[in-house]
Design a protein around this motif. Structure first.
Motif, PDB file in Angstrom:
ATOM      1  N   ILE A 151      40.582  36.772  51.617  1.00 59.77           N
ATOM      2  CA  ILE A 151      40.886  35.621  52.179  1.00 59.77           C
ATOM      3  C   ILE A 151      40.540  34.343  51.190  1.00 59.77           C
ATOM      4  CG2 ILE A 151      40.801  33.801  54.103  1.00 59.77           C
ATOM      5  CD1 ILE A 151      40.633  36.299  55.911  1.00 59.77           C
ATOM      6  N   VAL A 152      39.205  34.474  50.837  1.00 54.12           N
ATOM      7  CA  VAL A 152      38.529  33.103  49.857  1.00 54.12           C
ATOM      8  C   VAL A 152      39.390  33.342  48.397  1.00 54.12           C
ATOM      9  CG1 VAL A 152      36.615  32.431  48.801  1.00 54.12           C
ATOM     10  CG2 VAL A 152      36.539  33.274  51.100  1.00 54.12           C
ATOM     11  N   ALA A 153      39.250  34.615  47.804  1.00 57.14           N
ATOM     12  CA  ALA A 153      39.925  34.789  46.750  1.00 57.14           C
ATOM     13  C   ALA A 153      41.504  34.338  46.599  1.00 57.14           C
ATOM     14  CB  ALA A 153      39.785  35.967  46.091  1.00 57.14           C
ATOM     15  N   VAL A 154      42.245  34.563  47.573  1.00 56.16           N
ATOM     16  CA  VAL A 154      43.754  34.049  47.771  1.00 56.16           C
ATOM     17  C   VAL A 154      43.672  32.525  47.700  1.00 56.16           C
ATOM     18  CG1 VAL A 154      45.513  34.373  48.879  1.00 56.16           C
ATOM     19  CG2 VAL A 154      44.477  36.375  48.595  1.00 56.16           C
ATOM     20  N   LEU A 155      42.961  32.029  48.417  1.00 59.07           N
ATOM     21  CA  LEU A 155      42.929  30.685  48.996  1.00 59.07           C
ATOM     22  C   LEU A 155      42.490  29.847  47.244  1.00 59.07           C
ATOM     23  CD1 LEU A 155      41.335  30.239  52.209  1.00 59.07           C
ATOM     24  CD2 LEU A 155      43.808  29.627  51.578  1.00 59.07           C
ATOM     25  N   LEU A 204      38.803  24.355  36.680  1.00 56.66           N
ATOM     26  CA  LEU A 204      39.977  25.112  36.822  1.00 56.66           C
ATOM     27  C   LEU A 204      39.647  26.419  36.182  1.00 56.66           C
ATOM     28  CD1 LEU A 204      43.057  22.893  35.700  1.00 56.66           C
ATOM     29  CD2 LEU A 204      42.295  23.398  37.983  1.00 56.66           C
ATOM     30  N   GLY A 205      38.813  26.658  35.074  1.00 59.92           N
ATOM     31  CA  GLY A 205      38.519  27.885  34.702  1.00 59.92           C
ATOM     32  C   GLY A 205      37.633  28.671  35.805  1.00 59.92           C
ATOM     33  N   PHE A 206      36.544  27.831  36.129  1.00 64.77           N
ATOM     34  CA  PHE A 206      35.763  28.507  37.043  1.00 64.77           C
ATOM     35  C   PHE A 206      36.358  28.783  38.390  1.00 64.77           C
ATOM     36  CE2 PHE A 206      32.370  27.509  33.924  1.00 64.77           C
ATOM     37  CZ  PHE A 206      31.600  28.802  34.127  1.00 64.77           C
ATOM     38  N   CYS A 207      37.333  28.143  38.804  1.00 60.84           N
ATOM     39  CA  CYS A 207      37.936  28.501  40.028  1.00 60.84           C
ATOM     40  C   CYS A 207      38.634  29.823  39.751  1.00 60.84           C
ATOM     41  CB  CYS A 207      39.023  27.383  40.165  1.00 60.84           C
ATOM     42  SG  CYS A 207      38.453  26.006  41.161  1.00 60.84           S
ATOM     43  N   VAL A 208      39.178  30.074  38.505  1.00 65.69           N
ATOM     44  CA  VAL A 208      39.878  31.180  38.542  1.00 65.69           C
ATOM     45  C   VAL A 208      38.917  32.524  38.216  1.00 65.69           C
ATOM     46  CG1 VAL A 208      40.996  32.744  36.458  1.00 65.69           C
ATOM     47  CG2 VAL A 208      41.811  30.468  36.893  1.00 65.69           C
ATOM     48  N   VAL A 209      37.675  32.249  37.746  1.00 67.76           N
ATOM     49  CA  VAL A 209      36.546  33.126  37.623  1.00 67.76           C
ATOM     50  C   VAL A 209      36.234  33.244  39.249  1.00 67.76           C
ATOM     51  CG1 VAL A 209      34.006  33.628  37.283  1.00 67.76           C
ATOM     52  CG2 VAL A 209      35.828  32.479  35.261  1.00 67.76           C
ATOM     53  N   ALA A 210      35.979  32.415  39.897  1.00 69.57           N
ATOM     54  CA  ALA A 210      35.655  32.641  41.287  1.00 69.57           C
ATOM     55  C   ALA A 210      36.599  33.632  42.072  1.00 69.57           C
ATOM     56  CB  ALA A 210      35.825  31.354  42.210  1.00 69.57           C
ATOM     57  N   GLY A 211      37.796  33.134  42.121  1.00 68.90           N
ATOM     58  CA  GLY A 211      38.765  33.909  42.634  1.00 68.90           C
ATOM     59  C   GLY A 211      38.877  35.796  42.141  1.00 68.90           C
TER      60      GLY A 211
END
Length: 240
Positions: free
Chosen positions: A101-105, A223-230
């Motif tokens: 759920i978190v990754a998709v968001l 933005l890059g670290f958001c992608v890494v997070a997901g």
């Protein structure tokens, strides 16, 4: 019984996470959480939330402070309202379900920011970001990417200061709620306290970078670290 060699070994992940967060404003949980889930899942999310107190205090005490108070206030309102949902998620859902759920968001939010649609910093977007953080920050300790995306066009120091205040106050809300629900253990508290020296070292190591980041570089880093997070959360769910 706390496995201290494992806990102290995970200090390296906290060091790296603190380095990232000290540079761009968020990222400590994003970097450290996958390692903690693999090697000491019983410490999530409480131990990582404990670390959310320490780094923001250092940031707000030593670095120039420029907080976007209106955005912070709306985000905290959203976090306060939705934190009980995060507690329920911890109690009822599996780690894999929460992770997906978190990754998709996170990835949907990044995708939106890369289109022609501009995520504006408004009371509505700040409340929405805080609400999502109330759920995900409480359930997985990862709540920074949402507000970071709302603030991505602000000055770097304003982003770091506002996120630091949000992490500090949000950690108070989440740990209090988890404690009331019986989902915050003494082992998590002690392990989180043991990671604080690693976090302070990560903050010190990032000092040379903080003055070199401009707004556009900060936006790309966010933005890059958001992608890494997901991606890292999805890997944690389906691989580990």
């Amino acid at each position: 019984m706390i496995d201290w060699p494992v806990v102290l070994g995970l200090g390296a992940a906290l060091f790296a996470g603190a380095f990232v967060q000290s540079s761009i404003g968020f990222g400590m949980a994003v970097v450290a959480a996958p390692f903690i889930v693999v090697f000491a899942p019983d410490l999530m999310p409480g131990a990582l939330l404990v670390t959310s107190f320490s780094l923001p205090v250092v940031q707000l005490g030593l670095a120039p402070v420029d907080i976007a108070w209106r955005s912070l206030s709306w985000a905290l309102l959203g976090r306060l309202l939705l934190t009980p949902v995060g507690v329920a998620v911890v109690a009822l859902l599996s780690v894999r379900s929460i992770s997906v759920i978190v990754a998709v968001l996170i990835l949907l939010t990044v995708a939106t920011s890369l289109t022609s649609i501009r995520i504006r910093n408004t009371p509505g977007t700040a409340v929405a970001a805080g609400s999502l953080a109330g759920i995900t920050g409480t359930a997985t300790s990862i709540g920074g990417p949402f507000l970071a995306l709302v603030l991505q066009h602000e000055k770097p120091n304003r982003v770091r200061s506002t996120l630091a205040a949000f992490f500090l106050l949000g950690a108070v809300i989440s740990t209090s709620a988890l404690g009331i629900a019986g989902e915050f253990t003494q082992h998590q508290l002690l392990s989180g306290l043991a990671w604080i020296p690693f976090i302070l070292l990560g903050y010190a190591a990032a000092a040379p970078l903080r003055s070199r980041l401009d707004t556009e570089r900060l936006r790309r880093a966010v933005l890059g670290f958001c992608v890494v997070a997901g991606v890292s959360i999805l890997l944690r769910a389906f691989v580990f």
